[in-house]
Motif scaffolding. Structure first.
Motif, mmCIF file in Angstrom:
data_model
loop_
_atom_site.group_PDB
_atom_site.id
_atom_site.type_symbol
_atom_site.label_atom_id
_atom_site.label_comp_id
_atom_site.label_asym_id
_atom_site.label_seq_id
_atom_site.Cartn_x
_atom_site.Cartn_y
_atom_site.Cartn_z
ATOM 1 N N THR A 50 7.427 -1.287 5.669
ATOM 2 C CA THR A 50 6.634 -2.480 5.971
ATOM 3 C C THR A 50 5.212 -2.107 6.355
ATOM 4 O O THR A 50 4.251 -2.752 5.918
ATOM 5 C CB THR A 50 7.311 -3.292 7.096
ATOM 6 O OG1 THR A 50 8.638 -3.629 6.693
ATOM 7 C CG2 THR A 50 6.558 -4.561 7.376
ATOM 8 N N ASP A 80 1.951 -3.180 4.286
ATOM 9 C CA ASP A 80 0.975 -4.025 4.975
ATOM 10 C C ASP A 80 -0.346 -3.306 5.212
ATOM 11 O O ASP A 80 -1.399 -3.768 4.791
ATOM 12 C CB ASP A 80 1.567 -4.500 6.298
ATOM 13 C CG ASP A 80 0.688 -5.516 6.998
ATOM 14 O OD1 ASP A 80 -0.241 -6.054 6.371
ATOM 15 O OD2 ASP A 80 0.935 -5.785 8.192
ATOM 16 N N CYS A 126 0.307 -7.296 1.049
ATOM 17 C CA CYS A 126 1.054 -8.370 1.702
ATOM 18 C C CYS A 126 0.923 -9.703 0.991
ATOM 19 O O CYS A 126 1.793 -10.557 1.098
ATOM 20 C CB CYS A 126 0.604 -8.529 3.153
ATOM 21 S SG CYS A 126 1.645 -7.603 4.271
ATOM 22 N N ASN A 183 3.778 -9.673 -1.445
ATOM 23 C CA ASN A 183 5.127 -9.456 -0.913
ATOM 24 C C ASN A 183 5.406 -10.413 0.245
ATOM 25 O O ASN A 183 4.547 -11.174 0.656
ATOM 26 C CB ASN A 183 5.267 -8.005 -0.425
ATOM 27 C CG ASN A 183 5.276 -7.031 -1.572
ATOM 28 O OD1 ASN A 183 6.039 -7.198 -2.507
ATOM 29 N ND2 ASN A 183 4.421 -6.028 -1.495
ATOM 30 N N CYS A 197 5.737 -9.941 3.559
ATOM 31 C CA CYS A 197 5.575 -9.042 4.710
ATOM 32 C C CYS A 197 6.082 -9.667 6.002
ATOM 33 O O CYS A 197 6.691 -8.985 6.824
ATOM 34 C CB CYS A 197 4.118 -8.634 4.876
ATOM 35 S SG CYS A 197 3.603 -7.392 3.690
#
Length: 178
Positions: free
Chosen positions: A132, A136, A142, A145, A147
């Protein structure tokens, strides 16, 4: 080789035969959080809820299967949910019938199971948090996705591990001392 001996020999009072006369108090093995106590049930339910939230949030995203550590988090959350739910049922049964769960084999099983699920949950949460952070902060992906969902699921997995740690430590301590 003559040693001095005390002149007065203390005599202990006989133990009370009536269970009502037994002194009330907390034994060292009856700590809150141990199996079969309301604190233990609370810890098991917290583990179950946090792992269930982590599982549902991570599984609600459509791109979690593309990352191995997210799949590992889902598998660890499933195992944590099953383990915590089954032990919560055992705790509820023990509380309803007022049965003690201080059997050495049972405590050993609980300690080993808690240790395995704690290690899996913690390692899955660490791996997911690493990915993550990579998505990020390092890759700035992000926008493409989920996030926030990944971060929430990872945080819930860590909270599940925090709720699991006291259960493991108390069971391990009880197994080692008894």
């Amino acid at each position: 080789m003559f040693a001095s001996r005390p002149a007065v020999h203390p005599v202990e009072a006989p133990p009370p035969t009536d269970p009502v006369e037994q002194p009330r108090g907390v034994l060292m093995k009856d700590l809150p959080g141990m199996p079969g106590t309301p604190g233990g049930l609370g810890l098991r339910l917290a583990q179950f809820v946090f792992a269930g939230i982590a599982l549902s949030v991570m599984a609600s995203t459509d791109d979690f299967p593309s990352v191995t550590s997210f799949c590992f988090l889902v598998a660890a959350a499933i195992l944590q949910c099953l383990w915590s739910f089954s032990l919560a049922i055992v705790d509820i049964y023990a509380l309803l019938v007022k049965r003690c769960l201080r059997n050495r084999r049972v405590v050993c099983l609980f300690a080993v199971g808690d240790g395995i699920t704690a290690a899996l949950t913690f390692s899955a949460a660490c791996a997911s948090s690493g990915i993550t952070v990579l998505i990020d902060n390092d890759l700035d992906l992000c926008s493409e996705n989920h996030c926030a969902s990944f971060e929430s699921a990872t945080a819930m997995a860590f909270l599940s591990w925090f709720a699991l740690s006291p259960s493991f430590l108390l069971n391990f301590w009880s197994m080692a001392s008894g």
